[in-house]
Design a protein around this motif. Structure first.
Motif, PDB file in Angstrom:
ATOM      1  N   ARG A  18      31.355 -12.620  60.343  1.00  0.00           N
ATOM      2  CA  ARG A  18      31.721 -12.077  59.027  1.00  0.00           C
ATOM      3  C   ARG A  18      33.235 -11.925  58.879  1.00  0.00           C
ATOM      4  O   ARG A  18      33.766 -12.065  57.779  1.00  0.00           O
TER       5      ARG A  18
ATOM      6  N   CYS B 138      34.630 -15.463  57.987  1.00  0.00           N
ATOM      7  CA  CYS B 138      34.512 -15.986  56.627  1.00  0.00           C
ATOM      8  C   CYS B 138      34.956 -14.964  55.594  1.00  0.00           C
ATOM      9  O   CYS B 138      34.665 -15.115  54.407  1.00  0.00           O
ATOM     10  N   GLY B 139      35.662 -13.944  56.034  1.00  0.00           N
ATOM     11  CA  GLY B 139      36.313 -13.046  55.090  1.00  0.00           C
ATOM     12  C   GLY B 139      35.410 -12.002  54.481  1.00  0.00           C
ATOM     13  O   GLY B 139      35.742 -11.396  53.472  1.00  0.00           O
ATOM     14  N   LEU B 140      34.239 -11.775  55.086  1.00  0.00           N
ATOM     15  CA  LEU B 140      33.350 -10.744  54.553  1.00  0.00           C
ATOM     16  C   LEU B 140      33.659  -9.385  55.155  1.00  0.00           C
ATOM     17  O   LEU B 140      33.178  -8.371  54.681  1.00  0.00           O
TER      18      LEU B 140
ATOM     19  N   ARG C 101      39.207 -18.806  51.267  1.00  0.00           N
ATOM     20  CA  ARG C 101      37.764 -18.867  50.976  1.00  0.00           C
ATOM     21  C   ARG C 101      37.406 -20.130  50.192  1.00  0.00           C
ATOM     22  O   ARG C 101      36.284 -20.613  50.277  1.00  0.00           O
ATOM     23  N   ALA C 102      38.384 -20.646  49.430  1.00  0.00           N
ATOM     24  CA  ALA C 102      38.104 -21.866  48.667  1.00  0.00           C
ATOM     25  C   ALA C 102      37.868 -23.049  49.598  1.00  0.00           C
ATOM     26  O   ALA C 102      37.282 -24.047  49.203  1.00  0.00           O
TER      27      ALA C 102
ATOM     28  N   LEU D 293      36.181 -22.835  52.477  1.00  0.00           N
ATOM     29  CA  LEU D 293      35.008 -22.675  53.349  1.00  0.00           C
ATOM     30  C   LEU D 293      33.714 -22.650  52.548  1.00  0.00           C
ATOM     31  O   LEU D 293      33.673 -22.241  51.394  1.00  0.00           O
TER      32      LEU D 293
ATOM     33  N   TYR E  24      29.556 -21.438  52.870  1.00  0.00           N
ATOM     34  CA  TYR E  24      28.823 -20.421  53.617  1.00  0.00           C
ATOM     35  C   TYR E  24      27.350 -20.526  53.284  1.00  0.00           C
ATOM     36  O   TYR E  24      26.973 -20.628  52.115  1.00  0.00           O
ATOM     37  N   MET E  25      26.527 -20.527  54.314  1.00  0.00           N
ATOM     38  CA  MET E  25      25.090 -20.564  54.069  1.00  0.00           C
ATOM     39  C   MET E  25      24.429 -19.519  54.949  1.00  0.00           C
ATOM     40  O   MET E  25      24.532 -19.567  56.179  1.00  0.00           O
TER      41      MET E  25
ATOM     42  N   SER F 151      20.453 -17.322  50.568  1.00  0.00           N
ATOM     43  CA  SER F 151      20.726 -16.299  49.561  1.00  0.00           C
ATOM     44  C   SER F 151      21.273 -16.919  48.286  1.00  0.00           C
ATOM     45  O   SER F 151      22.450 -16.863  47.996  1.00  0.00           O
ATOM     46  N   LEU F 152      20.376 -17.528  47.535  1.00  0.00           N
ATOM     47  CA  LEU F 152      20.718 -18.050  46.227  1.00  0.00           C
ATOM     48  C   LEU F 152      20.182 -17.086  45.190  1.00  0.00           C
ATOM     49  O   LEU F 152      19.407 -16.190  45.504  1.00  0.00           O
TER      50      LEU F 152
ATOM     51  N   PHE G 269      27.758 -22.075  41.172  1.00  0.00           N
ATOM     52  CA  PHE G 269      28.615 -22.274  42.337  1.00  0.00           C
ATOM     53  C   PHE G 269      29.727 -23.280  42.038  1.00  0.00           C
ATOM     54  O   PHE G 269      30.844 -23.137  42.545  1.00  0.00           O
TER      55      PHE G 269
ATOM     56  N   TYR H 210      33.635 -22.003  42.384  1.00  0.00           N
ATOM     57  CA  TYR H 210      34.536 -22.735  43.272  1.00  0.00           C
ATOM     58  C   TYR H 210      35.548 -23.552  42.474  1.00  0.00           C
ATOM     59  O   TYR H 210      36.271 -24.384  43.023  1.00  0.00           O
TER      60      TYR H 210
ATOM     61  N   ALA I  53      26.434 -24.752  48.988  1.00  0.00           N
ATOM     62  CA  ALA I  53      27.493 -24.420  49.946  1.00  0.00           C
ATOM     63  C   ALA I  53      28.483 -25.559  50.122  1.00  0.00           C
ATOM     64  O   ALA I  53      29.573 -25.347  50.640  1.00  0.00           O
TER      65      ALA I  53
END
Lengths: 374, 567
Positions: free
Chosen positions: B367, B370-372, B395-396, B398, B400-401, B406-407, B420, B424, B468
């Motif tokens: 986490r 990926c910046g969470l 973040r642009a 990367l 993430y799945m 989680s859609l 998405f 993006y 993703a």
């Protein structure tokens, strides 16, 4: 930047409106609530039984009694020969109170244009008692006041010309209570919607895991926060427009003020509430917590707004709170827009206060959201 | 087996419908008493429905269920006393202690008070929970929770024990413990049903029922199923770093049913004997495994190059350039250090696996990358952009799945793709081309208007991968991407991921399932917040190879490495 913001707003709106059940839950319950509360939550007291102890036995007693009997709220005005007898009836809750006309009242009125009657109410039913007392006061005021008007003309005079709207209410209880209730409901019901929608939507995404998916995108926390606030505003706008139509067209409540003020108030108020909702959502992780959090603020907001109890009756420190309670401002604005049609300047001033509150809550919530997002 | 004993459970033409969907579609099989049955199938194949029918918690739409000689739906109370049921997330009361939970379930089972103390002591010793009786259930690790759940299910001394995915969320060490317990129960004559989406678990069972979309594909011994491909399975050692390409090439050959990477070699399953084209020395015949036969049952792996990689719009970065850099990543929660100075690098075209038990700190590390999550100390960068200083730009780059796809379930497939594409920042022409390309590539056309939540599992996975990768990220972060899917879906997924590495994409994946770990080029083993080992899967296996253990699996390596660290 704008593309991302619009994407989030559109996504939120689709989530709210795509599913027929979700769509219905935004429209049906608020309308039902409006109908139910408009008919149930009136502050009128009906079917009043009031004991009359007439020790005076003069012309005034008969006149007053006739006026009380003429008001539909009083279903029975049983006469009792003495205070003791009436007291027994009051103890057994056969009557809500007693009106004692002292001996020599008529003579005194004729002489001095003023007199004193005694009203004894059942304190156990304080709310009904208080309201009944106001009815009775209204009925006897022209005669009992120090005004020079002779008795017989006072009875026919109706509203005193220079009196304010407040007094109007007392003279026409049946109509005015609904008129008072409905604008209040417009404010109160839209409070819940804007606050709940925002508070729950973030928590819902956290539970589903979709929140992370948006957080790892280039969308900034500020864009996400705004994307959560704006849809609530749109929904609130839609709902209040619906209310506006129902309240004016179906219930015939006049719209005396300006629509600009109305929509300005709705927007500012919804923003203030959505800000509080976003604030809550930054602090919780599940929908259940969000719901409890929203509930914890909804009740004080509603109870301390002047909706249930007059602000003037509250201790000073609670009155301070009503100064920052968006619902308190909203209710005054709605009253003004619908009924009073008071000066545009006065309403604009009230609206400015609401806008300031809205700016504070939304800014604070966006800042907190930004800090808590990661 | 001389005479077949009376089965512990039997189902006949069993159908269970929920509205229009048939969760179970005509299942007939019997569960031999005194053995362990593996109920195998991907998520959504009907495993839980079948277990709940056996436990008497549901009534069948059609067909019959017989458990221990009785019909649970007709006389529920009678069989329930003899059936122990452990649901997927066992109904533990997280705010009660271990002992309180046991007492509560003893009350619910109306266990007589005098018998309790002895039974509790027995079960606590059995599960190794005796030292933790006062601990709140919510504070237990995933493995300990499962053990407590098992203890609660065992309170009534069941003759039949139904375990719904007991291995999920449990690290390999605890999973071994669970198996030891189950084996002891089997010796006591208890019949056990163990449901799982993982082949390595099913392979250890005496019998398996293989479910797929509500139908029974196979019932019998797993070895018997494996034997169907006997003589058709080969291993071809290849040069380091070429396994992925070699596997793809093998799969394209006619007569090849399946080809997967296994360390520095390719495992090939031939469609039929004779198999002259797989002659030694290049190919070595190896023993068949359940997975080989499972893939055959499902019709063989999908062939064809990955359209996802072919339509990849961005230029490949220079090979060997570092795309993910973690330097001294540390995260503290109060006194607890969840991640402790974790450092590693992932280069373009490389798949890096973060492996570790639950709660070891791999998710925390992931986490932060990926910046969470904001690191307490250290720094992370993606494609050369620091996540702290230029979070949005980083973040642009990367994709993430997450594990659970989680859609937005309330949005249609098309609306998800559009959303998405917009967040993006894809513009007009690029947006249209990319979205349409994804729809073609993943065959999403027929489902465009369906809600994402209602898609079949395989399509959910495709949509998640599409969303993703719409923006052609330089780095892909995958969080247990293929847990709970069938081998074909897993192959399809990793086929795309593998192909993307040829376009220079770097991939970071967390997992605690060895089937996924085999796809990694390098693995970082995370334990107690620290990176305790790093290397290729073969290197890690090599470290624990011994005369007692000539062919260690990745799981063996994992357990041995953690064991040596703990000692």
């Amino acid at each position: 930047m704008l593309q991302r913001l619009f994407a989030i707003v559109r996504k939120e709106l689709i989530t709210m409106l795509r599913d027929p059940r979700a769509r219905a839950s935004l429209i049906v319950p608020p309308i039902l609530q409006l109908f139910i509360f408009a008919s149930a939550a009136t502050m009128e007291v009906k079917n009043i039984s009031l004991a009359v102890v007439d020790l005076d036995d003069g012309p005034y007693a008969a006149d007053l009694e006739q006026r009380l009997a003429g008001a539909p709220s009083f279903t029975a005005l049983p006469r009792y020969p003495s205070v003791q007898a009436a007291r027994k009836a009051l103890e057994r809750e056969q009557v809500l109170g007693m009106l004692v006309l002292p001996s020599g009242l008529s003579a005194q009125l004729a002489r001095e244009h003023s007199g004193v009657v005694q009203l004894l109410m059942d304190g156990r039913r304080s709310n009904a008692a208080q309201i009944t007392a106001q009815y009775v006061t209204a009925a006897i005021t022209p005669a009992g006041s120090a005004s020079a008007a002779p008795l017989d003309t006072a009875a026919a005079a109706g509203p005193v010309p220079r009196a304010e709207l407040v007094i109007d209410n007392w003279f026409n209880p049946n109509l005015e209570y609904r008129w008072f209730m409905l604008p209040n409901l417009v404010g109160t019901l839209s409070l819940g919607v804007a606050l709940m929608l925002t508070a729950l939507s973030v928590a819902r995404e956290r539970e589903l895991g979709t929140f992370d998916q948006t957080l790892v995108s280039p969308a900034t926390p500020v864009e996400i926060a705004l994307g959560k606030l704006l849809p609530s505003l749109l929904v609130a706008l839609l709902q209040t427009t619906l209310y506006l139509l129902l309240v004016t067209q179906l219930y015939g409540v006049p719209l005396r003020g300006s629509l600009v003020i109305f929509y300005g108030a709705v927007l500012a108020f919804a923003a203030a509430c959505a800000g509080v909702g976003l604030f809550i959502s930054s602090l919780v992780h599940t929908q259940q917590q969000a719901f409890l959090g929203a509930f914890a603020v909804l009740l004080p907001f509603a109870l301390l707004s002047g909706f249930a109890t007059p602000v003037e009756n509250m201790p000073w420190w609670l009155q301070l709170f009503t100064g920052v309670n968006p619902l308190a401002h909203m209710l005054r604005l709605m009253q003004g827009v619908f009924l009073k049609g008071s000066a545009f300047a006065a309403q604009a001033h009230e609206l400015m206060q609401l806008v300031i509150i809205a700016l504070c809550t939304t800014l604070a919530s966006v800042v907190l959201f930004r800090r808590k997002a990661r | 087996m001389v005479t077949a004993p009376e089965p512990a459970a039997r189902v006949q033409a069993l159908v269970k419908s929920f509205g229009a969907t048939r969760a179970l579609d005509g299942i007939s099989a019997s569960l031999p008493a005194g053995t362990i049955l593996g109920l195998l199938g991907p998520d959504g194949s009907g495993k839980t429905t079948l277990i709940r029918l056996l436990a008497g918690l549901m009534t069948p739409t059609a067909g019959s269920v017989e458990v221990l000689g009785r019909r649970p739906d007709a006389e529920g109370g009678a069989t329930q006393a003899e059936v122990g049921y452990m649901p997927q997330r066992f109904g533990l009361y997280e705010d009660l202690s271990v002992l309180d939970n046991l007492s509560l379930y003893a009350d619910l089972r109306a266990l007589p008070t005098p018998a309790r103390q002895a039974r509790f002591a027995q079960l606590l010793a059995f599960t190794g929970l005796a030292p933790f009786t006062a601990r709140l259930a919510g504070a237990l690790s995933g493995g300990m929770k499962q053990k407590l759940g098992l203890a609660c299910a065992l309170l009534g001394r069941p003759r039949l024990l139904l375990l719904d995915e007991p291995g999920v969320g449990v690290d390999p060490l605890s999973r071994r413990e669970l198996w030891r317990m189950v084996n002891e129960l089997l010796q006591q004559g208890v019949t056990v049903l163990w449901s799982t989406a993982y082949l390595e678990e099913a392979e250890r069972c005496a019998h398996i029922w293989l479910l797929d979309a509500g139908r029974l594909l196979y019932a019998g011994a797993p070895q018997e199923l494996s034997q169907r491909v006997a003589g058709r399975v080969f291993r071809r050692p290849v040069a380091a770093g070429t396994a992925r390409r070699a596997a793809d090439a093998e799969l394209e050959r006619p007569g090849v049913l399946d080809a997967v990477i296994q360390g520095a070699s390719v495992r090939v399953v031939a469609r039929a004997v004779p198999v002259a084209q797989f002659a030694p020395p290049a190919y070595q015949a190896v023993a068949p495994r359940l997975e080989d036969a499972y893939v055959e049952l499902l019709g063989g792996a999908r062939k064809g190059a990955s359209a996802l990689a072919q339509g990849w719009p961005s230029r490949a970065p220079e090979r060997g350039s570092v795309l993910v850099r973690a330097r001294g990543l540390t995260r503290r929660f109060g006194d607890f250090t969840a991640a402790d100075r974790v450092s590693f690098e992932v280069r373009a075209g490389e798949i890096y696996g973060l492996l570790g038990p639950n709660g070891a700190g791999k998710s925390t590390t992931f986490r932060m990358l990926c910046g969470l999550l904001r690191p307490t100390a250290g720094e992370a960068s993606v494609a050369g952009v620091n996540l702290l200083h230029a979070a949005s730009q980083a973040r642009a780059r990367l994709g993430y799945m997450a594990q659970k796809f989680s859609l937005y379930g309330d949005l249609s497939v098309r609306q998800n793709l559009d959303y998405f594409a917009d967040i993006y920042g894809l513009r007009r022409e690029a947006r249209r081309t990319r979205v349409n390309a994804m729809i073609d590539m993943f065959d999403l056309g027929p489902h465009l208007r369906d809600n994402a939540a209602l898609l079949p599992l395989g399509y959910k996975q495709r949509l998640a991968l599409a969303c993703a990768t719409l923006h052609a990220p330089a780095v892909l972060f995958l969080d247990e991407p293929t847990s709970g899917v069938d081998p074909l879906m897993r192959r399809e997924f990793w086929h795309h991921i593998g192909a993307l590495t040829t376009r220079g994409v770097a991939v970071v994946v967390t997992t605690h399932f060895m089937e996924e770990a085999e796809y990694c080029d390098r693995i970082g083993l995370i334990w107690r917040g620290r990176k305790i080992a790093e290397g290729t899967p073969d290197e890690l296996k090599q470290r624990v190879r011994s005369s007692a253990h000539p062919e260690p699996t990745l799981e063996d390596a994992f357990i041995a490495l953690i064991g040596s660290e703990a000692a």
